[in-house]
Design an enzyme around this catalytic site. Structure first.
Site, PDB file in Angstrom:
ATOM      1  N   GLY A 115       2.939   6.621   8.585  1.00 32.87           N
ATOM      2  CA  GLY A 115       4.357   6.890   8.329  1.00 32.87           C
ATOM      3  C   GLY A 115       5.260   5.731   8.735  1.00 32.87           C
ATOM      4  O   GLY A 115       6.399   5.643   8.289  1.00 32.87           O
TER       5      GLY A 115
ATOM      6  N   SER B 280       4.288   2.680   8.131  1.00 34.43           N
ATOM      7  CA  SER B 280       3.936   1.632   7.174  1.00 34.43           C
ATOM      8  C   SER B 280       5.142   1.110   6.414  1.00 34.43           C
ATOM      9  O   SER B 280       6.026   1.875   6.033  1.00 34.43           O
ATOM     10  CB  SER B 280       2.945   2.180   6.157  1.00 34.43           C
ATOM     11  OG  SER B 280       1.699   2.296   6.745  1.00 34.43           O
TER      12      SER B 280
ATOM     13  N   ASP C 219      -0.509  -7.338   1.883  1.00 38.57           N
ATOM     14  CA  ASP C 219       0.143  -6.015   1.857  1.00 38.57           C
ATOM     15  C   ASP C 219       1.657  -6.193   1.937  1.00 38.57           C
ATOM     16  O   ASP C 219       2.272  -6.004   2.992  1.00 38.57           O
ATOM     17  CB  ASP C 219      -0.384  -5.172   3.028  1.00 38.57           C
ATOM     18  CG  ASP C 219      -0.026  -3.703   2.879  1.00 38.57           C
ATOM     19  OD1 ASP C 219       0.464  -3.311   1.801  1.00 38.57           O
ATOM     20  OD2 ASP C 219      -0.243  -2.964   3.860  1.00 38.57           O
TER      21      ASP C 219
ATOM     22  N   HIS D 218       0.815  -1.223   0.000  1.00 37.27           N
ATOM     23  CA  HIS D 218       0.000   0.000   0.000  1.00 37.27           C
ATOM     24  C   HIS D 218       0.849   1.274   0.000  1.00 37.27           C
ATOM     25  O   HIS D 218       0.308   2.378  -0.117  1.00 37.27           O
ATOM     26  CB  HIS D 218      -1.009  -0.022   1.160  1.00 37.27           C
ATOM     27  CG  HIS D 218      -0.492   0.510   2.456  1.00 37.27           C
ATOM     28  ND1 HIS D 218      -0.018  -0.301   3.466  1.00 37.27           N
ATOM     29  CD2 HIS D 218      -0.384   1.773   2.918  1.00 37.27           C
ATOM     30  CE1 HIS D 218       0.358   0.447   4.480  1.00 37.27           C
ATOM     31  NE2 HIS D 218       0.149   1.713   4.177  1.00 37.27           N
TER      32      HIS D 218
HETATM   33  C1  4AZ Z   1      -1.047   4.248   8.288  1.00 42.55           C
HETATM   34  O1  4AZ Z   1      -1.961   4.995   7.960  1.00 42.55           O
HETATM   35  C2  4AZ Z   1      -1.165   3.465   9.538  1.00 42.55           C
HETATM   36  N1  4AZ Z   1      -1.924   1.961  14.234  1.00 42.55           N
HETATM   37  C3  4AZ Z   1      -0.137   2.624   9.927  1.00 42.55           C
HETATM   38  C4  4AZ Z   1      -0.253   1.900  11.103  1.00 42.55           C
HETATM   39  C5  4AZ Z   1      -1.381   2.005  11.857  1.00 42.55           C
HETATM   40  C6  4AZ Z   1      -2.421   2.838  11.489  1.00 42.55           C
HETATM   41  C7  4AZ Z   1      -2.305   3.574  10.313  1.00 42.55           C
HETATM   42  C8  4AZ Z   1      -1.491   1.196  13.122  1.00 42.55           C
HETATM   43  O2  4AZ Z   1      -0.030   4.151   7.604  1.00 42.55           O
END
Ligand code: 4AZ
Length: 256
Positions: free
Chosen positions: A199, A201, A100, A46
């Site tokens: 961020g 991710s 993902d 993603h």
């Molecule tokens: C994001 O939007 C995201 N709390 C990554 C991790 C989490 C939530 C959102 C986990 O990239």
């Protein structure tokens, strides 16, 4: 990372940072990743909203970087992306992200891959389908937001400890129900005060087995950050050993 603390890249030397160069040529931090072999970074699908149409010449990958807005000429290594492989089964239509996972083949300006230093090294992949029991503490690291409503990423790399949750608990109605598939697992803190956030991710969740750290999860999604009954959700890396081997040509020997 919510509720964590600043750390150094030497403590998490497989952490990669992925930047996107816009048409106006400013570099925007996009995602984290993990170095699994000198030429390959594992991250989240993603992170590439244009999917296979992503213009890979606009991507840069850094290793050995402590701060996202500073250049550390002595330690950091910079790469272009030679290949972006997004899982064919990546699916963001069910309100969550299934499969993902993505691979980046990196190449330096001299045609080289990552050079091992105290700030740059690979992380081990666990054996296929190895499961750790619920309650085990693991570690997450990233440059993501320090709280859900924050406008900015963290300037410095941060780390935090989160505990693995059982699939039964995380797919229960009070948690995420069917949004969490077998290709995911959840991790959180008992007081809901520690979590990954936007961020982070693509970055690593590592757990210690026999005194070695293994990459069990990729930061994937969650409803907000640090919310009650809404733990962080991670891509279950041990479901993808064959996919990783097939796409990279790496074997269990080189991936250790
Ligand atoms: C994001 O939007 C995201 N709390 C990554 C991790 C989490 C939530 C959102 C986990 O990239």
């Amino acid at each position: 990372i919510v509720g964590g603390k600043v750390t150094t890249i030497e403590s998490h030397p497989w952490v990669a940072s992925i930047f996107w160069r816009s048409r106006f040529s400013e570099s925007i931090f996009q995602c984290g990743g993990s170095l699994i072999s000198p030429c390959w970074v594992l991250t989240a699908a993603h992170c590439f909203p244009d999917g296979p149409q992503t213009k890979i010449h606009r991507l840069s990958v850094f290793l050995g970087k402590n701060a996202i807005n500073e250049t550390d000429h002595n330690r950091e290594q910079r790469f272009r992306v030679e290949e972006l492989i997004i899982h064919d089964g990546f699916d963001n239509t069910e309100g969550s992200y299934n499969n993902d996972i993505a691979l980046l083949k990196i190449i330096g300006s001299g045609g080289q891959c990552a050079e091992e230093t105290t700030s740059v090294r690979t992380v081990c992949l666990p054996p296929a389908h190895k499961m750790l029991p619920a309650g085990i503490p693991c570690e997450v690291a990233g440059y993501g937001k320090e709280w859900e409503g924050s406008w900015h990423n963290s300037q410095y790399l941060r780390e935090a400890k989160v505990n693995l949750l059982s699939q039964k608990v995380c797919t229960s109605k009070t948690y995420y129900g069917k949004m969490v598939t077998d290709n995911m697992f959840c991790a959180g803190s008992p007081g809901w005060n520690i979590d990954t956030c936007k961020g982070d991710s693509g970055g690593p969740l590592v757990c210690e087995v026999n005194n070695r750290l293994f990459l069990f999860g990729i930061v994937s999604w969650g409803e907000g950050c640090s919310r009650e009954f809404r733990p962080g959700v991670y891509t279950r890396v041990t479901n993808y050993n064959r996919w990783i081997a097939e796409k990279t040509g790496l074997t269990s020997i080189t991936l250790g």
